[in-house]
Design a protein around this motif. Structure first.
Motif, PDB file in Angstrom:
ATOM      1  N   GLY A   1       0.734  -1.083   0.271  1.00 26.44           N
ATOM      2  CA  GLY A   1      -0.008   0.118   0.094  1.00 26.44           C
ATOM      3  C   GLY A   1       0.906   1.295  -0.121  1.00 26.44           C
ATOM      4  O   GLY A   1       1.655   1.635   1.028  1.00 26.44           O
TER       5      GLY A   1
ATOM      6  N   GLY B   1       0.036   4.302  -0.666  1.00 27.07           N
ATOM      7  CA  GLY B   1      -0.571   5.690  -0.746  1.00 27.07           C
ATOM      8  C   GLY B   1       0.378   6.736  -0.022  1.00 27.07           C
ATOM      9  O   GLY B   1       1.336   6.635   0.147  1.00 27.07           O
ATOM     10  N   VAL B   2      -0.265   7.793   0.457  1.00 31.87           N
ATOM     11  CA  VAL B   2       0.214   8.909   1.030  1.00 31.87           C
ATOM     12  C   VAL B   2       1.010   8.300   2.183  1.00 31.87           C
ATOM     13  O   VAL B   2       2.272   8.585   2.209  1.00 31.87           O
TER      14      VAL B   2
ATOM     15  N   GLY C   1       1.955   4.821   3.179  1.00 29.60           N
ATOM     16  CA  GLY C   1       2.633   3.817   2.948  1.00 29.60           C
ATOM     17  C   GLY C   1       4.003   4.288   2.247  1.00 29.60           C
ATOM     18  O   GLY C   1       4.981   3.707   2.522  1.00 29.60           O
TER      19      GLY C   1
ATOM     20  N   GLN D   1      -6.523   1.245   2.912  1.00 29.85           N
ATOM     21  CA  GLN D   1      -7.607   1.726   3.628  1.00 29.85           C
ATOM     22  C   GLN D   1      -7.882   0.723   4.710  1.00 29.85           C
ATOM     23  O   GLN D   1      -8.134  -0.510   4.465  1.00 29.85           O
TER      24      GLN D   1
ATOM     25  N   GLY E   1      -2.669   0.751   9.460  1.00 29.33           N
ATOM     26  CA  GLY E   1      -3.802   1.627   9.375  1.00 29.33           C
ATOM     27  C   GLY E   1      -4.368   1.768  10.736  1.00 29.33           C
ATOM     28  O   GLY E   1      -4.152   1.176  11.856  1.00 29.33           O
ATOM     29  N   ASN E   2      -5.423   2.713  10.619  1.00 31.86           N
ATOM     30  CA  ASN E   2      -6.310   2.930  11.770  1.00 31.86           C
ATOM     31  C   ASN E   2      -7.268   1.873  11.773  1.00 31.86           C
ATOM     32  O   ASN E   2      -8.420   1.950  11.293  1.00 31.86           O
TER      33      ASN E   2
ATOM     34  N   VAL F   1       0.076   4.501  13.932  1.00 33.97           N
ATOM     35  CA  VAL F   1       1.088   5.208  13.475  1.00 33.97           C
ATOM     36  C   VAL F   1       0.495   6.743  13.596  1.00 33.97           C
ATOM     37  O   VAL F   1      -0.531   7.023  12.729  1.00 33.97           O
TER      38      VAL F   1
HETATM   39  P1  NDP Z   1      -4.328   6.673   0.483  1.00 34.09           P
HETATM   40  O1  NDP Z   1      -5.866   7.062   0.009  1.00 34.09           O
HETATM   41  O2  NDP Z   1      -3.184   7.750   0.198  1.00 34.09           O
HETATM   42  O3  NDP Z   1      -3.828   5.039  -0.116  1.00 34.09           O
HETATM   43  C1  NDP Z   1      -4.726   4.134   0.202  1.00 34.09           C
HETATM   44  C2  NDP Z   1      -3.982   2.920  -0.295  1.00 34.09           C
HETATM   45  O4  NDP Z   1      -4.732   1.431  -0.053  1.00 34.09           O
HETATM   46  C3  NDP Z   1      -3.479   2.832  -1.847  1.00 34.09           C
HETATM   47  O5  NDP Z   1      -2.235   2.282  -1.830  1.00 34.09           O
HETATM   48  C4  NDP Z   1      -4.586   1.887  -2.364  1.00 34.09           C
HETATM   49  O6  NDP Z   1      -4.065   1.226  -3.445  1.00 34.09           O
HETATM   50  C5  NDP Z   1      -4.700   0.856  -1.292  1.00 34.09           C
HETATM   51  N1  NDP Z   1      -6.007   0.262  -1.597  1.00 34.09           N
HETATM   52  C6  NDP Z   1      -7.278   0.525  -1.283  1.00 34.09           C
HETATM   53  N2  NDP Z   1      -7.936  -0.554  -1.312  1.00 34.09           N
HETATM   54  C7  NDP Z   1      -7.176  -1.494  -1.511  1.00 34.09           C
HETATM   55  C8  NDP Z   1      -7.698  -2.939  -1.887  1.00 34.09           C
HETATM   56  N3  NDP Z   1      -9.018  -3.453  -1.703  1.00 34.09           N
HETATM   57  N4  NDP Z   1      -6.661  -3.779  -1.866  1.00 34.09           N
HETATM   58  C9  NDP Z   1      -5.440  -3.355  -1.883  1.00 34.09           C
HETATM   59  N5  NDP Z   1      -4.915  -2.195  -1.719  1.00 34.09           N
HETATM   60  C10 NDP Z   1      -5.995  -1.272  -1.681  1.00 34.09           C
HETATM   61  O7  NDP Z   1      -4.508   6.424   2.277  1.00 34.09           O
HETATM   62  P2  NDP Z   1      -3.450   6.880   3.472  1.00 34.09           P
HETATM   63  O8  NDP Z   1      -2.181   6.366   3.226  1.00 34.09           O
HETATM   64  O9  NDP Z   1      -3.812   8.127   3.638  1.00 34.09           O
HETATM   65  O10 NDP Z   1      -3.986   5.977   4.537  1.00 34.09           O
HETATM   66  C11 NDP Z   1      -3.732   4.455   4.702  1.00 34.09           C
HETATM   67  C12 NDP Z   1      -3.959   3.986   6.082  1.00 34.09           C
HETATM   68  O11 NDP Z   1      -3.189   4.814   7.062  1.00 34.09           O
HETATM   69  C13 NDP Z   1      -5.390   4.038   6.665  1.00 34.09           C
HETATM   70  O12 NDP Z   1      -5.829   3.264   7.186  1.00 34.09           O
HETATM   71  C14 NDP Z   1      -5.590   5.209   7.297  1.00 34.09           C
HETATM   72  O13 NDP Z   1      -6.470   5.606   8.516  1.00 34.09           O
HETATM   73  C15 NDP Z   1      -4.055   5.373   7.994  1.00 34.09           C
HETATM   74  N6  NDP Z   1      -3.566   6.518   8.538  1.00 34.09           N
HETATM   75  C16 NDP Z   1      -3.456   7.758   7.604  1.00 34.09           C
HETATM   76  C17 NDP Z   1      -3.125   8.874   8.321  1.00 34.09           C
HETATM   77  C18 NDP Z   1      -2.840  10.189   7.475  1.00 34.09           C
HETATM   78  O14 NDP Z   1      -2.568  11.189   7.872  1.00 34.09           O
HETATM   79  N7  NDP Z   1      -3.238  10.040   6.152  1.00 34.09           N
HETATM   80  C19 NDP Z   1      -2.500   9.006   9.666  1.00 34.09           C
HETATM   81  C20 NDP Z   1      -2.509   7.773  10.318  1.00 34.09           C
HETATM   82  C21 NDP Z   1      -2.976   6.367   9.751  1.00 34.09           C
HETATM   83  P3  NDP Z   1      -4.178   1.724  -5.049  1.00 34.09           P
HETATM   84  O15 NDP Z   1      -3.144   2.553  -5.406  1.00 34.09           O
HETATM   85  O16 NDP Z   1      -4.359   0.418  -5.762  1.00 34.09           O
HETATM   86  O17 NDP Z   1      -5.841   2.560  -4.972  1.00 34.09           O
END
Ligand code: NDP
Length: 483
Positions: A9, A11-12, A14, A75, A101-102, A127
């Motif tokens: 993962g 995203g932001v 990860g 997520q 994640g949360n 985190v």
């Molecule tokens: P993003 O929206 O930036 O990224 C989401 C990630 O989840 C992407 O890599 C996405 O992959 C992946 N994803 C979503 N659905 C699936 C699935 N069904 N199978 C596989 N991969 C999937 O989210 P964040 O990085 O902001 O947040 C991630 C986690 O971190 C959450 O649980 C959030 O609560 C937690 N968190 C966030 C904070 C923040 O400040 N943002 C702080 C602390 C915790 P794809 O690219 O393929 O869509």
């Protein structure tokens, strides 16, 4: 298979966590459902360290050295569940799956148990610090087995925030303990933000100060026991001028607070555990009230005569005293809010046998996370001095602080009520202190009421172990000892 650990993962959060690990010399396998994100990470940041990108989850798992460590940062909810299941099928006994994640701690407990049966370690890890923290040093709250922490801990401690040479990361406790503590951290964050917002609202609505003047007040509070990241954030937000209107930015923002659910979880969990967390609950309700557009409009349109009696604060001296009193009320409320959060952690720790070190929690919140503050040093010291502290309110440092601020705090709550400026977290935090302080509570009357209409029984002051009932419906109304 050479990678020290992997991140699923990108995203932001990860991607930044993976980069932080790579920057600290760890070889990091990376995988994302959508390959483009993995490619983007490699294009931009490959030179920051050693990454091992994978297009397939099986290749990702194969690239990890044993025992394998995979950190999931996707997520919360079904997405996390799906990734855990897929990873578990590819991993072997002794391997470690980390959900960063949360996630609600009860889900973590359930998953940990299921994976334990298959010989896998499952770590629910909180985190905090947002996007920037993940990259530059977050506060990290890992749960799970001590064995998994032996493998994982040194890597996490190397990338966490550091304060006074100590990492803002420690093994919180087994199974869901890490996610629980992260949840309460967020609940305390809700309370802290609401308390600051109420202080702002009182300075504006009662003292009639301008936003710029209030920003200056917060700036000076930084040089006090209130010094914290959230006070800094508040000063920044209040200092911003809106380019479109030329007025304060805060006046250009719709006054409906959003939420992603961790305040609700903290409050719900407290209700289930029977722990009083009024400041956290009021903070969560205040966000809900602010977002209740229909009810707000209806009541505003009803133009109620509120009977408000705002004080006159025209004299500079009166205003100065008011500002100082608001500061006292804020500090007292903050102590109460943290006491509530720590009580919630202590209660769960007792129930689940987690043995959470409360002082260590305050220590790992001193850097990286949103509630980082000078004040946390006092909390750590309080638990170091007395690990079995019944309530933070009784730690000498906080007991004397409360004695100092209570008179002003009472005046502020009374003034807020008279002026018609809502201060629910200030007021409920004060009531919390008064409840715990009281020799006798009207709960005795409630027991009488319950016994009257529901035969729920009561205990007597002179026989606390015995169970009593009055035959209220019979004309003679005699007391009977039932057990
Ligand atoms: P993003 O929206 O930036 O990224 C989401 C990630 O989840 C992407 O890599 C996405 O992959 C992946 N994803 C979503 N659905 C699936 C699935 N069904 N199978 C596989 N991969 C999937 O989210 P964040 O990085 O902001 O947040 C991630 C986690 O971190 C959450 O649980 C959030 O609560 C937690 N968190 C966030 C904070 C923040 O400040 N943002 C702080 C602390 C915790 P794809 O690219 O393929 O869509």
């Amino acid at each position: 298979s050479t990678a020290d650990l992997g991140v699923v993962g990108l995203g932001v959060m990860g991607a930044n966590l993976a980069r932080n690990l790579a920057r600290h010399g760890h070889e990091v396998a990376v995988f994302n459902r959508t390959l483009a994100r993995t490619e983007r990470l490699m294009d931009r940041y490959a030179d920051e360290g050693t990454f091992v990108p994978a297009a397939e989850l099986a290749d990702f798992v194969a690239s990890l050295r044993r025992p394998r460590v995979a950190i999931i940062m996707v997520q919360a909810g079904p997405a996390t569940e799906a990734v855990i299941d897929a990873l578990a099928d590819l991993m072997e006994p002794g391997d470690i799956i980390v959900d960063a994640g949360n996630t609600l701690y009860t889900d973590t407990r359930r998953r940990e148990e299921a994976l334990r049966d298959r010989g896998l370690h499952f770590v629910g890890m909180g985190v905090s610090g947002g996007e920037e923290g993940a990259l530059l040093g977050p506060s990290i709250m890992p749960g799970g087995t001590a064995e998994s922490y032996n493998r994982l801990g040194p890597m996490l401690e190397s990338i966490s925030a550091q304060v006074d040479g100590a990492p803002c990361c420690t093994h919180v406790g087994p199974d869901g303990a890490g996610h629980f503590v992260k949840m309460v951290h967020n609940g305390i964050e809700y309370a802290d933000m609401q308390l600051i917002a109420e202080a702002y609202d009182l300075l504006r609505g009662v003292a009639g100060m301008s936003v710029a003047e209030i920003a200056e007040v917060f700036r000076t509070w930084k040089d006090s026991e209130l010094d914290s990241y959230l006070i800094d954030v508040t000063t920044e937000v209040l200092s911003r001028t809106d380019p479109a209107t030329g007025g304060p930015f805060v006046d250009a923002v719709v006054d409906a607070a959003g939420q992603k659910g961790t305040g609700v979880w903290t409050t719900q969990t407290a209700l289930e555990l029977g722990v009083a967390v009024p400041a956290i609950a009021e903070a969560t309700f205040a966000r809900a009230a602010s977002s209740s557009a229909g009810a707000r409009l209806a009541v505003r349109n009803a133009s109620l005569d509120a009977g408000a009696q705002p004080p006159a604060l025209d004299e500079p001296k009166a205003r100065e005293e008011f500002v100082a009193a608001v500061k006292d009320a804020l500090y007292g409320s903050k102590i109460a809010a943290y006491a509530q959060g720590f009580d919630e952690i202590a209660t769960a720790s007792q129930l689940y046998g987690w043995q959470v070190d409360l002082g260590a929690m305050a220590r790992i919140w001193r850097g990286g996370c949103i509630i980082r503050a000078r004040f946390l040093d006092d909390i750590t010291r309080a638990y170091d001095e007395e690990p079995a502290l019944g309530s933070l309110l009784t730690a000498p440092v906080f007991a004397s602080a409360l004695e100092a601020v209570l008179p002003a705090w009472r005046r502020i709550v009374a003034t807020a009520a008279l002026a018609g400026v809502p201060a629910p977290a200030f007021a409920s935090s004060l009531a919390y202190v008064d409840q715990l302080r009281a020799e006798r509570l009207p709960a005795a009357l409630i027991q009488g009421q319950r016994d009257f209409f529901g035969s729920h029984t009561y205990h007597r002051v002179d026989d606390p172990e015995g169970t009593y009932h009055v035959t209220w419906s019979a004309p003679e109304r005699v007391e009977e000892k039932w057990a």
